[in-house]
Enzyme design. Structure first.
Site, PDB file in Angstrom:
ATOM      1  N   TYR A 125       0.869  -1.185   0.000  1.00 40.99           N
ATOM      2  CA  TYR A 125       0.000   0.000   0.000  1.00 40.99           C
ATOM      3  C   TYR A 125       0.898   1.224   0.000  1.00 40.99           C
ATOM      4  O   TYR A 125       1.519   1.554   1.010  1.00 40.99           O
ATOM      5  CB  TYR A 125      -0.867  -0.055   1.256  1.00 40.99           C
ATOM      6  CG  TYR A 125      -1.922   1.002   1.429  1.00 40.99           C
ATOM      7  CD1 TYR A 125      -3.022   1.075   0.591  1.00 40.99           C
ATOM      8  CD2 TYR A 125      -1.851   1.903   2.499  1.00 40.99           C
ATOM      9  CE1 TYR A 125      -4.022   2.010   0.802  1.00 40.99           C
ATOM     10  CE2 TYR A 125      -2.843   2.835   2.728  1.00 40.99           C
ATOM     11  CZ  TYR A 125      -3.937   2.888   1.869  1.00 40.99           C
ATOM     12  OH  TYR A 125      -4.932   3.811   2.094  1.00 40.99           O
ATOM     13  N   VAL A 127       1.167   4.841   0.024  1.00 50.67           N
ATOM     14  CA  VAL A 127       0.524   6.123   0.296  1.00 50.67           C
ATOM     15  C   VAL A 127       1.490   7.096   0.968  1.00 50.67           C
ATOM     16  O   VAL A 127       1.690   8.221   0.511  1.00 50.67           O
ATOM     17  CB  VAL A 127      -0.736   5.938   1.162  1.00 50.67           C
ATOM     18  CG1 VAL A 127      -1.311   7.296   1.577  1.00 50.67           C
ATOM     19  CG2 VAL A 127      -1.788   5.134   0.397  1.00 50.67           C
ATOM     20  N   THR A 128       2.114   6.682   2.072  1.00 47.72           N
ATOM     21  CA  THR A 128       2.965   7.571   2.865  1.00 47.72           C
ATOM     22  C   THR A 128       4.138   8.113   2.046  1.00 47.72           C
ATOM     23  O   THR A 128       4.735   7.399   1.246  1.00 47.72           O
ATOM     24  CB  THR A 128       3.500   6.821   4.096  1.00 47.72           C
ATOM     25  OG1 THR A 128       2.396   6.374   4.879  1.00 47.72           O
ATOM     26  CG2 THR A 128       4.387   7.713   4.937  1.00 47.72           C
ATOM     27  N   GLU A 129       4.450   9.395   2.274  1.00 50.58           N
ATOM     28  CA  GLU A 129       5.571  10.057   1.592  1.00 50.58           C
ATOM     29  C   GLU A 129       6.447  10.767   2.624  1.00 50.58           C
ATOM     30  O   GLU A 129       6.032  10.973   3.767  1.00 50.58           O
ATOM     31  CB  GLU A 129       5.045  11.058   0.572  1.00 50.58           C
ATOM     32  CG  GLU A 129       4.203  10.432  -0.526  1.00 50.58           C
ATOM     33  CD  GLU A 129       3.782  11.439  -1.590  1.00 50.58           C
ATOM     34  OE1 GLU A 129       4.092  12.645  -1.450  1.00 50.58           O
ATOM     35  OE2 GLU A 129       3.125  11.014  -2.566  1.00 50.58           O
ATOM     36  N   ILE A 165       7.160   1.967   3.244  1.00 49.49           N
ATOM     37  CA  ILE A 165       6.179   1.089   2.607  1.00 49.49           C
ATOM     38  C   ILE A 165       6.415  -0.361   3.050  1.00 49.49           C
ATOM     39  O   ILE A 165       7.452  -0.955   2.745  1.00 49.49           O
ATOM     40  CB  ILE A 165       6.248   1.199   1.068  1.00 49.49           C
ATOM     41  CG1 ILE A 165       6.080   2.659   0.631  1.00 49.49           C
ATOM     42  CG2 ILE A 165       5.201   0.297   0.429  1.00 49.49           C
ATOM     43  CD1 ILE A 165       4.819   3.334   1.142  1.00 49.49           C
ATOM     44  N   ARG A 272       8.499 -17.760  39.450  1.00 45.26           N
ATOM     45  CA  ARG A 272       9.568 -17.022  40.128  1.00 45.26           C
ATOM     46  C   ARG A 272       9.274 -16.884  41.624  1.00 45.26           C
ATOM     47  O   ARG A 272       8.237 -16.331  42.015  1.00 45.26           O
ATOM     48  CB  ARG A 272       9.701 -15.632  39.491  1.00 45.26           C
ATOM     49  CG  ARG A 272      10.780 -14.756  40.090  1.00 45.26           C
ATOM     50  CD  ARG A 272      12.163 -15.220  39.731  1.00 45.26           C
ATOM     51  NE  ARG A 272      13.160 -14.183  40.007  1.00 45.26           N
ATOM     52  CZ  ARG A 272      14.451 -14.399  39.981  1.00 45.26           C
ATOM     53  NH1 ARG A 272      14.919 -15.598  39.662  1.00 45.26           N
ATOM     54  NH2 ARG A 272      15.302 -13.415  40.234  1.00 45.26           N
ATOM     55  N   GLN A 283       0.992  -8.446  45.937  1.00 45.92           N
ATOM     56  CA  GLN A 283       0.189  -7.390  45.329  1.00 45.92           C
ATOM     57  C   GLN A 283       1.049  -6.360  44.595  1.00 45.92           C
ATOM     58  O   GLN A 283       0.586  -5.745  43.630  1.00 45.92           O
ATOM     59  CB  GLN A 283      -0.660  -6.691  46.388  1.00 45.92           C
ATOM     60  CG  GLN A 283      -1.788  -7.537  46.923  1.00 45.92           C
ATOM     61  CD  GLN A 283      -2.662  -6.782  47.917  1.00 45.92           C
ATOM     62  OE1 GLN A 283      -2.287  -5.701  48.394  1.00 45.92           O
ATOM     63  NE2 GLN A 283      -3.819  -7.346  48.220  1.00 45.92           N
ATOM     64  N   GLY A 346      15.367  -7.917  35.684  1.00 48.20           N
ATOM     65  CA  GLY A 346      16.515  -7.876  34.781  1.00 48.20           C
ATOM     66  C   GLY A 346      16.374  -8.803  33.593  1.00 48.20           C
ATOM     67  O   GLY A 346      16.868  -8.513  32.494  1.00 48.20           O
ATOM     68  N   GLU A 369      -0.964   3.609  10.486  1.00 46.29           N
ATOM     69  CA  GLU A 369      -2.418   3.729  10.305  1.00 46.29           C
ATOM     70  C   GLU A 369      -3.013   4.851  11.155  1.00 46.29           C
ATOM     71  O   GLU A 369      -4.141   4.758  11.627  1.00 46.29           O
ATOM     72  CB  GLU A 369      -3.124   2.408  10.611  1.00 46.29           C
ATOM     73  CG  GLU A 369      -3.260   1.479   9.428  1.00 46.29           C
ATOM     74  CD  GLU A 369      -4.019   2.092   8.271  1.00 46.29           C
ATOM     75  OE1 GLU A 369      -5.255   2.057   8.238  1.00 46.29           O
ATOM     76  OE2 GLU A 369      -3.350   2.636   7.364  1.00 46.29           O
TER      77      GLU A 369
END
Length: 536
Positions: A125, A127-129, A165, A272, A283, A346, A369
Site C-alpha cells: 500500500y 501512500v505515505t511520503e 512502505i 519465580r 500485590q 533484569g 495507520e
C-alpha cells in the site's frame, strides 16, 4: 458483510497455532529480529496453496474465504500474539487490497482480487511520503495524463517518492496513491513495471523482520485501465472508507501484543520465587504490573468486538469508532508490554525472554495507520461535531442507556462521566476553548475512555461466563475500569473547566455530577477477584 463459518474460523486459528509451533519457534523469531531478515519463505508458505491465509481478506465471489470484521479481529489478535512483524506483512496485504475492494470497477475486482486469491500475491500500500505521513492531503506524487492522438487518456506517467512502505521490496502488486488533475487517485501497479524502484530495507526499532522500504516512482507508466474505479479524484474517499476496518485490525494487533506480554509475565510470576513466595502472590506484582493491564485489554476487546459487530451488520461511517479502537487498544498494548519488561526484572531486558521484543514491536501500532495524536484529533473533532448535530444528546443518550444496566457493572459511574463530558463539550464551545489543541486532546481522552468503558459495561452485563473469564470477573473488571474512567473524567474536565482562561462559571456544578469517594468502595476486593482468575 460476509462472515466465516465458525468451524472454518477455528480451523484457521488452529493452522496459525501449528504454523507458529512448526515454523516460527522462539529461536527463529529472535533470529529474524536480530538479523532483520524478511522471512520470504514463511510468508510465501502462508499465502501458498497449503495455508492460503491471505484468502481471509478476499470475498468469496473472487475465491476467498469472505471473513467478516469480527473474524479478522480475532485472527489479527492471534497473528500479533504470534509475531508482530509477520502480522504487519499481512496488514499490508489487506491495506493494499482495500482500494480495490471499495473503489475498483467490477472488471478490476474480477481481475485483481481473483489473481491475488489464486496466486497468493503479496501486496503493498503506497501512500505515505517523506512530507505526507498523517497529512495525506500534502501528497507530492504526481500522475500526469498521457493522451493519444485523439485526446483520449491512455495512460498516466507517475513521479514521486513513497516512504515506509511495508512489503515495499517484496510485493507482487502495489496500490499507489498519486495526485491527478482531478485529485488524489489510486493506481494498480504490478511488480517489475519499469519506473517502480524499491529502495533499501529500513533498519527499524521493532518489527524488524517485516519488509519496510522507500519506493521511488520515476516516469512510471501505468495504463489508464489501472486507475482504480476508472475515475480520477476518488483516492482520499476510498482511503477514508476503510479506516474503520483497517484501524480496527491494528487495534487487534495492540490487543494481541499486549496479551502476549501479559501472558508471559503471568507465567513468569507463577514460577519465580522471591522472599519465600511466588511473584503472583505479591500485590506489588499483580496489582501494579498485571491487573491494570488485563482490565484495559479486556476493555479494548469489548470495544473492538462491538465495532466489529457493527461493521458486520453493514453499518457504515465508523471511521471515528475505528480511531477510538486503535487509539485505546494500541496504547493499552504498549503499556502492557512496557510493564511486561518490568515484571521480569533484569530478565525482561534480555532478548531471550522476548518481552523486550514485544515492547519494541508493539510501539509501531501507536504510529502506523494514524498516530495516536492524529487519532485524538479525529476523535475530538468528529465527536464534537456529532454533539453539536444532536444538540448535546450524543453522550447524554449513551449515559441514559448505561443508567439502565445493573449497578454491579459500574455503568452508573460511567454514565456520570459521560454527562460531565457532555457539559464540558458545551462549555468548551461557548468559551471558544476548542481552539486549543490541548483542550481537544483532553476531551478526546474522556470521549475514548467513556466509550470504551460503556462497551465493557454492556458486555459485563450480558456475560454469563465462558471458557476464559467468569461473569464475576467481567463485572469486577468493568467496575475497576469504570473507576478509572471517573478519575480520568474528573482530572481532564477539571483542567478544561478550571485551568483555562476564563474559568468556567459553572465548573463546580458540572464536576459535582461525578461520584465522590463512595465509588472507590470495594476496589481492593475487585482487584483481588481479577487477580485470582488471572493467575489461577
Amino acid at each position: 458483510m460476509q462472515k466465516m463459518d465458525p468451524e472454518m474460523l477455528l480451523m484457521v486459528l488452529d493452522t496459525l497455532g501449528k504454523l507458529e509451533k512448526d515454523k516460527l519457534p522462539l529461536d527463529t523469531k529472535l533470529d529474524l529480529d536480530h538479523t532483520a531478515n524478511f522471512p520470504m519463505d514463511l510468508i510465501r508458505f502462508m499465502v501458498g496453496p497449503e495455508v492460503g491465509l491471505h484468502l481471509i481478506f478476499v470475498p468469496e465471489e473472487y475465491g476467498g474465504m469472505g471473513a467478516g470484521a469480527e473474524d479478522i479481529a480475532i485472527l489479527s489478535e492471534k497473528m500479533a500474539k504470534m509475531d508482530m512483524a509477520v502480522a504487519t506483512s499481512f496488514l499490508a496485504i489487506c491495506l493494499g487490497m482495500d482500494p480495490i475492494l471499495v473503489g475498483a470497477t467490477p472488471a478490476q475486482k474480477q481481475k485483481y482480487l481473483t489473481k491475488i486469491a489464486e496466486e497468493g500475491m503479496i501486496v503493498a500500500y503506497c501512500v505515505t511520503e517523506p512530507e505526507a505521513g498523517s497529512n495525506v492531503q500534502s501528497l507530492k506524487t504526481k500522475a500526469e495524463r498521457i493522451l493519444d492522438s485523439e485526446g483520449q487518456i491512455v495512460a498516466y506517467k507517475i513521479n514521486g517518492e513513497k516512504q515506509f512502505i511495508t512489503n515495499g521490496r517484496v510485493a507482487d502488486l502495489y496500490t499507489v496513491l498519486a495526485d491527478t488533475p482531478e485529485g488524489p487517485s489510486f493506481f494498480i501497479v504490478e511488480a517489475g513495471t519499469p519506473g517502480l524502484i524499491p529502495g533499501k530495507h529500513e533498519d527499524k526499532h521493532g518489527i524488524r523482520a517485516s519488509d519496510t522500504s522507500p519506493v521511488t516512482l520515476q516516469d512510471l507508466c501505468v495504463p489508464a485501465e489501472n486507475l482504480v474505479g476508472g475515475v480520477e479524484g476518488q483516492g482520499l474517499k476510498q482511503a477514508n472508507q476503510v479506516f474503520g476496518y483497517t484501524r480496527l485490525m491494528v487495534a487487534a494487533f495492540g490487543l494481541g501484543a499486549g496479551m502476549a506480554a501479559l501472558e508471559r509475565a503471568v507465567a513468569y510470576g507463577k514460577d519465580r520465587i522471591q522472599f519465600g513466595t511466588r511473584l503472583v502472590d505479591k500485590q506489588g506484582y499483580t496489582h501494579k504490573l498485571l491487573v491494570p493491564h488485563i482490565v484495559e485489554l479486556e476493555a479494548a476487546r469489548a470495544y473492538i468486538e462491538k465495532v466489529a459487530q457493527r461493521l458486520d451488520s453493514n453499518e457504515e461511517d465508523l471511521q471515528v469508532e475505528g480511531a477510538v479502537a486503535k487509539y485505546f487498544a494500541t496504547e493499552a498494548g504498549d503499556a502492557a508490554a512496557n510493564d511486561g519488561i518490568q515484571a521480569f526484572g533484569g530478565y525482561g531486558y534480555m532478548r531471550e525472554y522476548e518481552v523486550e521484543k514485544i515492547k519494541r514491536d508493539v510501539k509501531i501500532t501507536t504510529i502506523y495507520e494514524g498516530t495516536s495524536e492524529i487519532l485524538q484529533n479525529v476523535i475530538s473533532m468528529f465527536r464534537m461535531r456529532e454533539s453539536v448535530r444532536t444538540k448535546g444528546r450524543y453522550y447524554l443518550d449513551m449515559a441514559d442507556k448505561l443508567a439502565g444496566l445493573p449497578t454491579d457493572t459500574g455503568a452508573h459511574w460511567v454514565a456520570a462521566s459521560l454527562r460531565v463530558l457532555a457539559d464540558a463539550i458545551q462549555v468548551a464551545r461557548e468559551l471558544k476553548l476548542t481552539k486549543s489543541q490541548h483542550v481537544m486532546f483532553l476531551l478526546s481522552d474522556i470521549m475514548t475512555w467513556g466509550e470504551v468503558a460503556a462497551a465493557l459495561c454492556h458486555k459485563a452485563a450480558g456475560h454469563q461466563g465462558g471458557k476464559k473469564w467468569s461473569a464475576e470477573f467481567m463485572k469486577a473488571a468493568a467496575r475497576v475500569f469504570a473507576r478509572d474512567t471517573v478519575e480520568l473524567a474528573a482530572r481532564n474536565a477539571s483542567k478544561i473547566l478550571r485551568g483555562c482562561d476564563p474559568v468556567a462559571p459553572n465548573a463546580e456544578r458540572i464536576l459535582a455530577q461525578l461520584p465522590t469517594a463512595e465509588y472507590q468502595t470495594g476496589l481492593m476486593k475487585d482487584l483481588d477477584l481479577v487477580t485470582a482468575e488471572l493467575v489461577r
